[in-house]
Scaffold this motif. Structure first.
Motif, PDB file in Angstrom:
ATOM      1  N   TYR A  23       0.805  -1.219   0.000  1.00 20.88           N
ATOM      2  CA  TYR A  23       0.000   0.000   0.000  1.00 20.88           C
ATOM      3  C   TYR A  23       0.841   1.274   0.000  1.00 20.88           C
ATOM      4  CZ  TYR A  23      -3.273   3.637   1.291  1.00 20.88           C
ATOM      5  OH  TYR A  23      -3.993   4.794   1.312  1.00 20.88           O
ATOM      6  N   ASP A  24       1.772   1.418   0.911  1.00 15.56           N
ATOM      7  CA  ASP A  24       2.551   2.654   0.993  1.00 15.56           C
ATOM      8  C   ASP A  24       3.358   2.891  -0.282  1.00 15.56           C
ATOM      9  OD1 ASP A  24       1.581   3.258   3.505  1.00 15.56           O
ATOM     10  OD2 ASP A  24       3.258   2.338   4.567  1.00 15.56           O
ATOM     11  N   GLU A  25       3.884   1.824  -0.869  1.00 18.30           N
ATOM     12  CA  GLU A  25       4.629   1.953  -2.124  1.00 18.30           C
ATOM     13  C   GLU A  25       3.716   2.474  -3.236  1.00 18.30           C
ATOM     14  OE1 GLU A  25       6.608  -1.002  -5.496  1.00 18.30           O
ATOM     15  OE2 GLU A  25       6.337  -1.738  -3.447  1.00 18.30           O
ATOM     16  N   LEU A  26       2.515   1.950  -3.309  1.00 13.63           N
ATOM     17  CA  LEU A  26       1.589   2.378  -4.356  1.00 13.63           C
ATOM     18  C   LEU A  26       1.122   3.818  -4.150  1.00 13.63           C
ATOM     19  CD1 LEU A  26      -0.566  -0.868  -4.696  1.00 13.63           C
ATOM     20  CD2 LEU A  26       1.246  -0.072  -6.232  1.00 13.63           C
ATOM     21  N   VAL A  27       0.952   4.225  -2.892  1.00 12.55           N
ATOM     22  CA  VAL A  27       0.597   5.618  -2.609  1.00 12.55           C
ATOM     23  C   VAL A  27       1.698   6.551  -3.091  1.00 12.55           C
ATOM     24  CG1 VAL A  27       0.178   7.304  -0.780  1.00 12.55           C
ATOM     25  CG2 VAL A  27      -0.938   5.073  -0.686  1.00 12.55           C
ATOM     26  N   ALA A  28       2.942   6.181  -2.847  1.00 11.60           N
ATOM     27  CA  ALA A  28       4.065   7.015  -3.282  1.00 11.60           C
ATOM     28  C   ALA A  28       4.112   7.121  -4.808  1.00 11.60           C
ATOM     29  CB  ALA A  28       5.371   6.435  -2.750  1.00 11.60           C
ATOM     30  N   ILE A  29       3.818   6.032  -5.495  1.00  6.13           N
ATOM     31  CA  ILE A  29       3.790   6.065  -6.960  1.00  6.13           C
ATOM     32  C   ILE A  29       2.679   6.989  -7.446  1.00  6.13           C
ATOM     33  CG2 ILE A  29       3.415   4.688  -9.043  1.00  6.13           C
ATOM     34  CD1 ILE A  29       4.546   2.283  -7.440  1.00  6.13           C
ATOM     35  N   LYS A  30       1.520   6.890  -6.822  1.00  6.95           N
ATOM     36  CA  LYS A  30       0.410   7.784  -7.205  1.00  6.95           C
ATOM     37  C   LYS A  30       0.815   9.251  -7.046  1.00  6.95           C
ATOM     38  CE  LYS A  30      -3.973   9.700  -5.784  1.00  6.95           C
ATOM     39  NZ  LYS A  30      -4.412  10.096  -7.120  1.00  6.95           N
ATOM     40  N   HIS A  31       1.404   9.601  -5.904  1.00  2.00           N
ATOM     41  CA  HIS A  31       1.792  10.994  -5.668  1.00  2.00           C
ATOM     42  C   HIS A  31       2.823  11.467  -6.695  1.00  2.00           C
ATOM     43  CE1 HIS A  31      -0.665  11.076  -2.245  1.00  2.00           C
ATOM     44  NE2 HIS A  31       0.191  10.680  -1.325  1.00  2.00           N
ATOM     45  N   LYS A  32       3.698  10.565  -7.119  1.00  3.90           N
ATOM     46  CA  LYS A  32       4.727  10.917  -8.101  1.00  3.90           C
ATOM     47  C   LYS A  32       4.105  11.292  -9.440  1.00  3.90           C
ATOM     48  CE  LYS A  32       8.645   8.798 -10.585  1.00  3.90           C
ATOM     49  NZ  LYS A  32       9.486   7.561 -10.692  1.00  3.90           N
ATOM     50  N   TYR A  33       3.099  10.538  -9.872  1.00  3.79           N
ATOM     51  CA  TYR A  33       2.528  10.749 -11.203  1.00  3.79           C
ATOM     52  C   TYR A  33       1.238  11.569 -11.182  1.00  3.79           C
ATOM     53  CZ  TYR A  33       5.983   7.404 -12.835  1.00  3.79           C
ATOM     54  OH  TYR A  33       7.168   6.778 -13.141  1.00  3.79           O
ATOM     55  N   ASP A  34       0.746  11.893 -10.012  1.00  2.00           N
ATOM     56  CA  ASP A  34      -0.415  12.788  -9.875  1.00  2.00           C
ATOM     57  C   ASP A  34      -0.071  13.855  -8.833  1.00  2.00           C
ATOM     58  OD1 ASP A  34      -2.961  13.904  -9.998  1.00  2.00           O
ATOM     59  OD2 ASP A  34      -3.818  12.462  -8.579  1.00  2.00           O
ATOM     60  N   PRO A  35       0.959  14.655  -9.111  1.00  2.00           N
ATOM     61  CA  PRO A  35       1.465  15.592  -8.092  1.00  2.00           C
ATOM     62  C   PRO A  35       0.463  16.650  -7.669  1.00  2.00           C
ATOM     63  CG  PRO A  35       2.406  16.099 -10.242  1.00  2.00           C
ATOM     64  CD  PRO A  35       1.688  14.793 -10.389  1.00  2.00           C
ATOM     65  N   ASN A  36      -0.481  16.972  -8.525  1.00  2.00           N
ATOM     66  CA  ASN A  36      -1.467  18.003  -8.200  1.00  2.00           C
ATOM     67  C   ASN A  36      -2.752  17.434  -7.608  1.00  2.00           C
ATOM     68  OD1 ASN A  36       0.228  20.049  -9.287  1.00  2.00           O
ATOM     69  ND2 ASN A  36      -0.480  19.531 -11.344  1.00  2.00           N
ATOM     70  N   LYS A  37      -2.768  16.136  -7.366  1.00  2.00           N
ATOM     71  CA  LYS A  37      -3.929  15.465  -6.771  1.00  2.00           C
ATOM     72  C   LYS A  37      -5.203  15.728  -7.576  1.00  2.00           C
ATOM     73  CE  LYS A  37      -1.933  15.511  -2.132  1.00  2.00           C
ATOM     74  NZ  LYS A  37      -2.114  15.859  -0.699  1.00  2.00           N
ATOM     75  N   ILE A  38      -5.070  15.532  -8.873  1.00  2.00           N
ATOM     76  CA  ILE A  38      -6.203  15.717  -9.778  1.00  2.00           C
ATOM     77  C   ILE A  38      -7.203  14.573  -9.629  1.00  2.00           C
ATOM     78  CG2 ILE A  38      -6.904  15.895 -12.203  1.00  2.00           C
ATOM     79  CD1 ILE A  38      -5.345  18.325 -11.206  1.00  2.00           C
ATOM     80  N   PHE A  39      -6.676  13.373  -9.425  1.00  2.00           N
ATOM     81  CA  PHE A  39      -7.513  12.169  -9.437  1.00  2.00           C
ATOM     82  C   PHE A  39      -7.722  11.671  -8.010  1.00  2.00           C
ATOM     83  CE2 PHE A  39      -5.245  12.533 -13.432  1.00  2.00           C
ATOM     84  CZ  PHE A  39      -6.296  12.491 -14.347  1.00  2.00           C
TER      85      PHE A  39
END
Length: 542
Positions: free
Chosen positions: A506-522
């Protein structure tokens, strides 16, 4: 602007704002518009417009999200990619558009290549959301999960400066994002526009299809018989996990509410070579079930499958492997898949899931019996309510010739559940919104009590600090359930919904999301990194 913008004054709006689950959108949660995209360029323009205008985008391909993550978008926009249905094939890559629905994909791939993806049987589910959640279906015990065959993903993301970017991600290019797209769930980082697969497995030449119905009357006053019945099924599936001769067998064991009249068992079988030369696994399962329950193959309505007019063969049929069980029909694979389509009608619904690594316990069976036979026992409104137990394991869990060399023990996907032998989907359907609370509460109480003895916080919590050596592997993100944000008791120590769906990843996947969605669009209620209502950040987590 080349995409089609459908606003609230358009006659199409009231229909298109909804998806398969008619509970959504909730009152006051309507999107301001639906953007219908006919190409990847359209999708890029639609997303860019939404970002520039500060409108929250949610993404729809087939519309089968069980929760309101897409339709509930007050003031935002729904970006519909259902027209992205391109399918192209060369000797190394099968490319499928994210808007393609399961049935179109099956038919067209079969025509072009004779192949059969190990994906879901519900015909109208969109590829876009199905694959990214992991994807499984009637051939998964033989060929693994859909994401086990994934080669690359095309998607649109939004960079730090707000510019929409096109990406082709694979094991060597944005490998971390590729991992997230192989089981991390839809809508987390952008808009998936197509999937690239390795050449997919050949469709079976023949399958045997058997639908059995076991009248509830024989179990309703005999809980011990019901217990023995369920344990016969669970024992077979546990042993079958490590027996490659059974990997072509897939079952939908439908533990219906007593108001439906019959418990259902749908079996599709092909041997490991795609034929019917060895039918012993099919015979063994039917023998195990019929030794306890008295069944019939007469045609009646079966929740989660619909009417079964095909089950009319009253004599055994002989194939190379011997005599098939009475009622079994021999089908072409394509038509068998069409026949067991489980999409059903667009209704109101609530769903839950669990992965089980072992046979049913006495506690689980006692609770199943209680809620299926004693709670709302005479209420016909529950005739479409059931726990569907899908067979699991096989090539999902083990290296096997049928899964193209994929090694679940060296799993590079975000689909972490690789030890389970059964996968359960709790379902209840109704049409009158006045019945919402009755159905939702019934399913909540039912589910929490099933997992009260051996789970954690009323859930099938996986191996963790909270639940060492668990008999469960959590839940399937393709069947999202907002109740899992807190479980039965909000604030329970060491409980986190993300671990329930993604385990230690889970924590690894959250970090990946933040990397590719830096503006929290999704963002939505169960996007990676989402926090439960009124609870603070995860201690020690993201």
């Amino acid at each position: 602007m080349s995409y089609i913008s459908i606003g609230k004054n358009d006659s199409r709006y009231e229909t298109l704002k909804k998806g398969f689950n008619q509970r959504w959108p909730s009152d006051g949660a309507d999107a301001s518009a639906i953007y219908v995209c006919r190409s990847v360029d359209d999708a890029q323009q639609a997303l860019q417009h939404a970002v520039a205008a500060g409108l929250r985008p949610t993404i729809r391909s087939g519309g089968h999200c069980y929760e309101g993550f897409v339709s509930n978008n007050p003031g935002g926009v729904i970006i519909d990619v259902g027209f992205l249905t391109e399918l192209s094939v060369d000797e190394n890559t099968y490319r499928i558009g994210a808007g393609s629905q399961n049935w179109d994909g099956y038919v067209n791939l079969f025509k072009l290549t004779g192949s059969a993806p190990p994906a879901g049987s519900c015909y109208s589910v969109g590829t876009g959301g199905h694959v990214v959640a992991g994807g499984y279906g009637l051939l998964s015990r033989l060929h693994g999960l859909t994401v086990d065959w994934l080669q690359a993903v095309e998607l649109l993301t939004v960079g730090t400066g707000g510019q929409v970017e096109r990406r082709l991600v694979n094991a060597s290019n944005d490998a971390d994002l590729f991992k997230l797209c192989r089981g991390g769930g839809g809508g987390n980082v952008g808009i998936i526009t197509s999937y690239h697969f390795d050449p997919l497995p050949r469709a079976p030449a023949q399958v045997a299809l058997l639908v059995k119905q076991y009248p509830w009357a024989q179990f309703a006053s005999d809980k011990e018989r019901f217990r023995t019945f369920l344990k016969a099924y669970g024992d077979f599936m546990k042993k079958a996990d490590t027996d490659p001769e059974t990997y072509g067998l897939f079952t939908l064991f439908k533990l219906t509410h007593i108001s439906a009249g019959n418990i259902g068992l749908v079996i599709q079988y092909t041997d490991r070579n795609g034929g019917l030369d060895n039918i012993q696994p099919l015979l063994d399962l039917v023998s195990a079930m019929d030794s306890v329950g008295k069944g019939t193959t007469l045609s009646t309505y079966l929740p989660g499958t619909g009417s079964t007019p095909f089950a009319q063969q009253h004599q055994s049929r002989r194939v190379a492997g011997g005599d098939l069980p009475v009622g079994t029909l021999i089908y072409d694979w394509l038509y068998s898949t069409q026949t067991v389509n489980g999409s059903g009608n667009n209704q109101r619904g609530k769903y839950k899931s669990s992965y089980m690594k072992d046979n049913f316990t006495d506690h689980e069976i006692d609770v199943l019996f209680h809620y299926l036979t004693e709670v709302h026992a005479t209420d016909s409104d529950f005739a479409q309510s059931l726990v569907q137990v899908d067979s699991y394991g096989g090539a999902i869990n083990h290296v096997f010739e049928g899964n193209n060399g994929f090694d679940p023990a060296s799993n590079a996907t975000a689909a972490v559940q690789r030890k389970s032998v059964m996968k359960l989907q709790y379902q209840t359907y109704w049409t009158d919104r006045a019945q919402d609370q009755k159905h939702v509460k019934w399913l909540q109480d039912f589910y929490y009590e099933v997992h009260q003895a051996d789970g954690y916080n009323g859930t099938p919590y996986p191996d963790s600090v909270a639940k060492p050596n668990s008999r469960y592997e959590g839940c399937y993100i393709g069947y999202p359930d907002i109740d899992m944000l807190t479980g039965r008791q909000p604030g329970a120590a060491d409980y986190h919904w993300g671990e329930l769906y993604y385990g230690s990843l889970y924590d690894e996947l959250v970090a990946i999301k933040h990397k590719y969605d830096p503006n929290k669009i999704f963002q939505f209620a169960m996007s990676l990194g989402a926090q439960p209502p009124r609870l603070g950040p995860r201690i020690g987590g993201s």
